[in-house]
Every structure is written in C-alpha cells, then in structure tokens.
Scaffold this motif. Sequence first.
Motif, mmCIF file in Angstrom:
data_model
loop_
_atom_site.group_PDB
_atom_site.id
_atom_site.type_symbol
_atom_site.label_atom_id
_atom_site.label_comp_id
_atom_site.label_asym_id
_atom_site.label_seq_id
_atom_site.Cartn_x
_atom_site.Cartn_y
_atom_site.Cartn_z
ATOM 1 N N ASP A 18 0.619 -1.041 0.135
ATOM 2 C CA ASP A 18 -0.101 -0.252 -0.062
ATOM 3 C C ASP A 18 0.779 1.222 0.086
ATOM 4 O OD1 ASP A 18 -2.017 -1.829 0.777
ATOM 5 O OD2 ASP A 18 -2.317 -0.963 2.593
ATOM 6 N N VAL A 19 0.606 2.326 -0.547
ATOM 7 C CA VAL A 19 1.150 3.658 -0.579
ATOM 8 C C VAL A 19 -0.106 4.531 0.026
ATOM 9 C CG1 VAL A 19 2.252 5.501 -1.528
ATOM 10 C CG2 VAL A 19 3.099 3.198 -2.061
ATOM 11 N N GLY A 20 0.023 5.281 0.909
ATOM 12 C CA GLY A 20 -0.998 6.276 1.418
ATOM 13 C C GLY A 20 -2.352 5.801 1.289
ATOM 14 N N GLY A 21 -2.403 4.515 1.930
ATOM 15 C CA GLY A 21 -3.804 3.846 1.954
ATOM 16 C C GLY A 21 -4.211 3.315 0.757
ATOM 17 N N ARG A 22 -3.616 3.395 -0.359
ATOM 18 C CA ARG A 22 -4.013 2.789 -1.681
ATOM 19 C C ARG A 22 -3.346 1.560 -1.859
ATOM 20 N NH1 ARG A 22 -2.827 5.547 -6.826
ATOM 21 N NH2 ARG A 22 -3.248 3.670 -7.973
ATOM 22 N N ARG A 23 -4.114 0.392 -1.971
ATOM 23 C CA ARG A 23 -3.595 -0.797 -2.283
ATOM 24 C C ARG A 23 -2.925 -0.977 -3.793
ATOM 25 N NH1 ARG A 23 -4.579 -5.825 1.333
ATOM 26 N NH2 ARG A 23 -3.162 -4.142 2.445
ATOM 27 N N LEU A 24 -1.690 -1.243 -3.999
ATOM 28 C CA LEU A 24 -1.084 -1.260 -5.205
ATOM 29 C C LEU A 24 -0.893 -2.702 -5.862
ATOM 30 C CD1 LEU A 24 1.183 2.016 -4.976
ATOM 31 C CD2 LEU A 24 -0.981 1.951 -5.991
ATOM 32 N N VAL A 25 -0.523 -3.469 -4.718
ATOM 33 C CA VAL A 25 -0.203 -4.902 -5.023
ATOM 34 C C VAL A 25 -0.861 -5.777 -4.030
ATOM 35 C CG1 VAL A 25 1.646 -6.560 -4.982
ATOM 36 C CG2 VAL A 25 2.082 -4.381 -5.947
ATOM 37 N N GLY A 42 2.294 -7.393 -18.376
ATOM 38 C CA GLY A 42 0.864 -6.837 -17.710
ATOM 39 C C GLY A 42 0.979 -5.383 -18.299
ATOM 40 N N PRO A 43 -0.113 -4.581 -18.450
ATOM 41 C CA PRO A 43 -0.373 -3.305 -18.888
ATOM 42 C C PRO A 43 0.400 -2.211 -17.927
ATOM 43 C CG PRO A 43 -2.551 -4.086 -18.171
ATOM 44 C CD PRO A 43 -1.499 -5.367 -18.066
ATOM 45 N N ASN A 44 0.593 -1.130 -18.295
ATOM 46 C CA ASN A 44 1.343 0.056 -17.520
ATOM 47 C C ASN A 44 0.333 0.150 -16.437
ATOM 48 O OD1 ASN A 44 3.347 0.751 -19.247
ATOM 49 N ND2 ASN A 44 2.118 2.152 -20.536
ATOM 50 N N GLY A 45 1.191 0.269 -15.327
ATOM 51 C CA GLY A 45 0.486 0.298 -14.090
ATOM 52 C C GLY A 45 0.017 -0.730 -13.485
ATOM 53 N N ALA A 46 0.161 -2.069 -13.836
ATOM 54 C CA ALA A 46 -0.177 -3.229 -13.368
ATOM 55 C C ALA A 46 0.528 -3.740 -11.958
ATOM 56 C CB ALA A 46 -0.116 -4.508 -14.291
ATOM 57 N N GLY A 47 1.721 -2.928 -11.677
ATOM 58 C CA GLY A 47 2.283 -3.257 -10.437
ATOM 59 C C GLY A 47 3.743 -3.984 -10.958
ATOM 60 N N LYS A 48 4.113 -4.008 -12.031
ATOM 61 C CA LYS A 48 5.297 -4.983 -12.369
ATOM 62 C C LYS A 48 6.656 -4.560 -11.559
ATOM 63 C CE LYS A 48 4.654 -4.375 -16.684
ATOM 64 N NZ LYS A 48 3.676 -3.163 -16.588
ATOM 65 N N SER A 49 6.562 -3.263 -11.678
ATOM 66 C CA SER A 49 7.811 -2.698 -11.023
ATOM 67 C C SER A 49 7.801 -2.915 -9.575
ATOM 68 C CB SER A 49 7.966 -1.031 -11.462
ATOM 69 O OG SER A 49 8.245 -0.834 -12.949
ATOM 70 N N LEU A 50 6.804 -2.679 -9.138
ATOM 71 C CA LEU A 50 6.541 -2.819 -7.563
ATOM 72 C C LEU A 50 6.738 -4.441 -7.077
ATOM 73 C CD1 LEU A 50 3.396 -0.540 -6.896
ATOM 74 C CD2 LEU A 50 5.715 -0.096 -6.421
ATOM 75 N N PHE A 51 6.281 -5.008 -8.091
ATOM 76 C CA PHE A 51 6.666 -6.489 -7.793
ATOM 77 C C PHE A 51 8.090 -6.916 -7.857
ATOM 78 C CE2 PHE A 51 7.480 -10.739 -9.892
ATOM 79 C CZ PHE A 51 6.952 -11.550 -9.048
HETATM 80 N N1 ADP Z 1 5.603 5.246 -4.515
HETATM 81 C C1 ADP Z 1 4.454 5.502 -5.222
HETATM 82 N N2 ADP Z 1 3.457 5.902 -4.637
HETATM 83 C C2 ADP Z 1 1.951 5.989 -5.298
HETATM 84 N N3 ADP Z 1 1.906 5.096 -6.233
HETATM 85 C C3 ADP Z 1 2.907 4.560 -6.577
HETATM 86 C C4 ADP Z 1 4.070 4.484 -6.338
HETATM 87 N N4 ADP Z 1 4.731 3.424 -6.780
HETATM 88 C C5 ADP Z 1 3.943 3.024 -8.011
HETATM 89 N N5 ADP Z 1 2.879 3.729 -7.701
HETATM 90 C C6 ADP Z 1 1.372 3.188 -8.364
HETATM 91 O O1 ADP Z 1 1.264 1.914 -8.282
HETATM 92 C C7 ADP Z 1 0.898 1.282 -9.656
HETATM 93 C C8 ADP Z 1 1.938 0.091 -10.304
HETATM 94 O O2 ADP Z 1 3.008 0.760 -10.624
HETATM 95 P P1 ADP Z 1 4.180 0.099 -11.195
HETATM 96 O O3 ADP Z 1 4.662 -1.024 -10.315
HETATM 97 O O4 ADP Z 1 5.252 1.137 -11.242
HETATM 98 O O5 ADP Z 1 3.626 -0.475 -12.531
HETATM 99 P P2 ADP Z 1 4.162 -1.093 -13.906
HETATM 100 O O6 ADP Z 1 5.577 -1.158 -13.662
HETATM 101 O O7 ADP Z 1 3.339 -2.406 -14.267
HETATM 102 O O8 ADP Z 1 3.803 -0.177 -14.826
HETATM 103 C C9 ADP Z 1 0.841 2.392 -10.517
HETATM 104 O O9 ADP Z 1 -0.484 2.762 -10.449
HETATM 105 C C10 ADP Z 1 1.761 3.551 -10.082
HETATM 106 O O10 ADP Z 1 1.226 4.864 -10.334
#
Ligand code: ADP
Length: 241
Positions: A18-25, A42-51
Amino acid sequence: MRASPTILPLRLSGVAYDVGGRRLVEGIDLVLSGPGRVIVLGPNGAGKSLFLRLCHGLLSPTQGKVEWLGPGASLKARRHLLVAQRPVMLRRSVLGDIIHALNLAGLGWTARRTAARAALERFGMTALADRPARILSGGEQQRLALARAWALRPEVLFLDEPTANLDPSATRAVEAMIDAFHAEGTKVVMTTHDLGQARRLADEILFMDRGRLIERAPAGAFFEAPHAPAAAAFLRGDLPW
Ligand SMILES: Nc1ncnc2c1ncn2[C@@H]1O[C@H](COP(=O)(O)OP(=O)(O)O)[C@@H](O)[C@H]1O
Ligand SMILES: [Mg+2]
C-alpha cells in the motif's frame, strides 16, 4: 555450476503493498525456483515494477512475506541484484564504476580490477573502460549496468524494462547479455513491454493486472492460449492504456 549453496527458492506469501492507504499490489502468492527465465507482463501500472522491488527486498510488503528459502539464504553476501529501468551511473569511469561495485561487495584491490576488466571484455566493452559513465548513451549505460551486475555474479537478477527506450541494436546487445547470464546459471526475472522480446527470452510468464498476479504459465502455453481474459486482451493489444 555454483559452488556456494543456493538462495532460491524465493517465496511470496499473501504479499500486498500500500501507498498512502491505496493498495497497489495485492494477494501475491508465488514460489520462484529453478533455472528458467521469468518474464513479468501486464499493462502499464499493473504493478510489475513494484513486484520486482518487493521480490528484491528494496520494498517491504505492507502485508505478507517475502522469503528466500534456500540453504544459502542466511549467508550475508548479496546474491540477488536488481537493475532498474534507468540505472544509476556513478561519477566515475566505466571501469571505475564496476571496480567500485566490487569494492562494496568486498573484493580485494587486485581481484576487483581483474574482475572488472574481465566483465568489460566478456561483453566487448573494453573500448568504453575509461569513458565517464555519465556521458554514455542510454544503451551503453544499460550495458554497463549489466556488466557491473555480471561482475558480481548474482544468483538471481531482477531486470526492470532493461530495453525500454533503446534502439534495436542496443536492444540486441542487452538481450545477448541477458542470454549470457542465463547460460551461466543466473536466474533472470524481468519485466518488459516488448512482446517480441518476451517471446524470445521467456521460459515462464507471470501476467499481472491491477496489482494482482493473475496468470502463471510456461511461455509457449501462455502465448498460444492465455487463460485469463485480461491476458488474452493484452496479447491482442486490446487493453485501453
Ligand atoms: N511510490 C508510489 N506512490 C504512489 N503510487 C505508486 C508508487 N509507486 C507506484 N505507484 C502506482 O502503483 C501502480 C503500479 O506501479 P508500477 O509497479 O510502477 O507499474 P508497472 O511497472 O506495471 O507499470 C501504478 O498505478 C503507479 O502509479
Ligand atoms: Mg514498470
């Protein structure tokens, strides 16, 4: 063959971020092991980089656990590396950059110089040795980041969009380096938005959508007939990005 005990498998259980109360993964359960190259699609914003950053340990999960389970996991040495989409270049020469990384890894004065030169030579980059790393082209910087990783001989290498914004010849050079890692026993886990590249390199596909891992399949089966409707739409190029 590696002399030291393996750090794999890598297990993610119930991982959420989560970031700021938003669940991203959300809800990632996965065990990675074995020699195959894993490509995360996966599409842009799917969470690949976070993963990737969660797998590597650069980010700690808000919920769940990321654990290295192998017998080598308790050893101190860093055996897994992440190369970011825009790798950090030091204010040093190309050779100096690699030597510095090897110094941080604990190699002695002579050993790090020898290993740094060997890494440049291995990838035909000796001519770049004395250039300031910061003035390299994007493709050269990515190759330097990979040569630096190579010098450290990671057991697992995470790569985030390693060829984003590179021209076709730089892309080929980077793919050849990825092949070399794989051939010499490093487990490669990478993201790409280039489906051609995914077909060329993948042994296994992880497909993510909206923060979830929704499909895992051998590459051949995935490209032939993905199970998840979102994955099928992604392969058709249908998703509204
Ligand atoms: N530090 C962060 N703060 C807020 N939102 C974030 C942060 N890092 C990533 N996000 C959001 O999390 C989602 C997944 O990000 P990311 O893993 O970069 O996607 P991908 O690599 O699949 O394109 C996106 O909507 C991105 O905007
Ligand atoms: Mg990304």
